[in-house]
Design an enzyme around this catalytic site. Structure first.
Site, PDB file in Angstrom:
ATOM      1  CD1 TRP A  93      -9.229   4.588  -2.096  1.00 27.62           C
ATOM      2  CD2 TRP A  93      -9.791   6.152  -3.898  1.00 27.62           C
ATOM      3  NE1 TRP A  93      -9.144   5.981  -1.947  1.00 27.62           N
ATOM      4  CE2 TRP A  93      -9.686   6.444  -2.899  1.00 27.62           C
ATOM      5  CE3 TRP A  93     -10.247   6.522  -5.820  1.00 27.62           C
ATOM      6  CZ2 TRP A  93      -9.597   8.069  -3.431  1.00 27.62           C
ATOM      7  CZ3 TRP A  93     -10.356   8.065  -5.446  1.00 27.62           C
ATOM      8  CH2 TRP A  93      -9.838   8.365  -4.761  1.00 27.62           C
TER       9      TRP A  93
ATOM     10  CE  LYS B  89      -1.115   7.523  -3.062  1.00 26.61           C
ATOM     11  NZ  LYS B  89      -2.497   8.222  -3.013  1.00 26.61           N
TER      12      LYS B  89
ATOM     13  CG  ASP C 139      -7.791   5.376 -10.237  1.00 29.11           C
ATOM     14  OD1 ASP C 139      -7.577   6.651 -10.336  1.00 29.11           O
ATOM     15  OD2 ASP C 139      -7.914   5.488  -9.431  1.00 29.11           O
TER      16      ASP C 139
END
Length: 458
Positions: A187, A304, A268
């Protein structure tokens, strides 16, 4: 009119003479200022500093480039085409292309609003206690020995980004190794977060463009040559941007290698439950590292999996060897958080805690979560079928092999630019697309664009 200056004994002592000279200087300055003020077209004489000559003190600031991910949405919003399609945003969309608020989230919010006993007082520095406790159970498992032995300290963070940042600053201050290895690619915000926090960022091989899968051998070699004690960033599931995850057998090999070298895992976890549709399955990688009794860090996000993007809800957990160490770590995390943002917001964390602690609401959430994950899996299959039916050159099986919100298509920068110009399809320049941004109606348009791009631009 010039002010009158009168000092007795002006020709007397040295002190009197200095005072007299100073008074005349001030009087002259006042007179000059008064004359200039009478003329509207005149301004005070320029100063060497910008603050006094009319220029901005920030005039030399250079315009920064758009964020490579968020900039996609900026460009999309400027496009007036009726067929435009945004596949860059990392947010779930319905079949109609609309943002989704989960029914269970609406229900939890309504309960909170109706509770007249609720107030808006500050939370403690580490956040909402119920939220922290339930977040740790969600990722580590309710029966985790680490939790039962009080070896876990959890603090509420500003979604995944803020949780990573707090963890990074803690490590920079208190861990003996300042080097963190991140997957290549990862990311786009990861290297920025860790660098600004004071860590030295290096990469390890992760994605193999030739197979559009995991470069497992390269990963093992790079971590095997990392210095003892180095920090290693691991995506818990649904790797962003590639959608490529190790198998459980590969995770076990990674764990053994990292533990043998004393490497510190920093997970993560942005997509728990969103990748496979199972909260437990998506946490397996984290849990096998915790099960061996070793230490690790885990940053969680509820953006999310609960659709709480703008509420910025997340948590940082640090698993320690003993309860005493965990208590000391928590005390230092407070010192990181206090000058950064003092304490976290209450609303989003209250929504999460309300859902996680109620059995019926938790069950309702898992059903809605699986429905989102299943729709993404369906979009993968539809896109693969559409490309196959068009005879699009190349092997596109990676679309259905990858998992989670994103697919690393393998399209190059020129092909992406072509699709944007000719088909008004927006994605990041590395060819990453958000499967959540697709629908049954837009899959044919994307398939046409990909087919045209790979046949016209090599």
């Amino acid at each position: 009119m010039r002010p009158q200056v009168s000092l007795s004994g002006a020709h007397g002592s040295p002190t009197d003479r200095r005072l007299s000279a100073l008074a005349r200087h001030l009087a002259d300055a006042h007179s000059a200022f008064s004359m200039d003020s009478q003329n509207a077209n005149q301004t005070i004489s320029p100063s060497p500093t910008a603050a006094f000559n009319g220029d901005s003190v920030f005039a030399n600031v250079v315009r920064a480039p758009e964020d490579p991910i968020l900039g996609v949405t900026v460009a999309y919003n400027k496009d007036t085409s009726p067929i435009k399609l945004n596949l860059g945003v990392g947010a779930y969309r319905t079949e109609e292309g609309k943002p989704l608020i989960l029914n269970v989230v609406r229900r939890a919010e309504q309960m909170l609003v109706n509770d007249q006993s609720r107030v808006k007082e500050y939370l403690p520095i580490i956040g909402l206690a119920d939220f922290n406790k339930l977040s740790a159970k969600l990722i580590f498992g309710a029966d985790s020995p680490a939790i039962q032995e009080n070896r876990v300290t959890t603090v509420q963070g500003l979604s995944g980004t803020g949780s990573l940042r707090v963890g990074a600053e803690f490590l920079a201050k208190h861990y003996h190794q300042r080097t963190i290895y991140i997957p290549q690619p990862t990311w786009g915000n990861h290297p920025k977060i860790f660098t600004i926090a004071g860590l030295s960022v290096k990469t390890y091989r992760y994605y193999d463009p030739s197979t559009r899968g995991l470069h497992f051998q390269g990963l093992l070699e790079d971590l095997g040559s990392a210095p003892t004690g180095a920090i290693v960033l691991l995506h818990a599931c649904a790797h962003n941007p590639t959608g490529v995850d190790p198998t459980l057998e590969q995770w076990e090999q990674i764990r053994k290698l990292m533990r043998s070298k004393g490497l510190l895992p920093f997970f993560d976890s942005a997509y728990q439950g969103f990748a496979s549709g199972s909260l437990d399955a998506d946490a397996q990688a984290v849990r096998i590292f915790v099960a061996d009794g070793g230490e690790c860090l885990a940053a969680q996000s509820y953006a999310k999996n609960m659709g709480l993007y703008g509420e910025r809800v997340g948590a940082l957990s640090i698993v320690c060897r003993t309860a005493d160490v965990a208590s000391k770590v928590e005390s230092q995390l407070k010192l990181v958080i206090r000058p950064m943002y003092s304490n976290p917001p209450i609303h989003g964390a209250s929504i999460v805690a309300t859902i996680l602690k109620d059995r019926d609401m938790f069950h309702e959430w898992t059903i809605e979560l699986k429905a989102m994950a299943d729709r993404i899996i369906t979009m993968r299959q539809k896109l693969f079928d559409a490309l196959s039916s068009r005879g699009t050159p190349g092997d596109w099986s990676h679309i259905i092999k990858q998992i989670g919100m994103f697919t690393f298509t393998g399209l190059n920068t020129e092909q992406v630019a072509f699709m944007t110009k000719e088909y008004h399809i927006y994605m990041t320049s590395d060819g990453r697309i958000s499967m959540a941004g697709l629908s049954s109606k837009t899959v044919p348009h994307l398939a046409d664009a990909i087919h045209a791009a790979v046949t016209r631009i090599v």
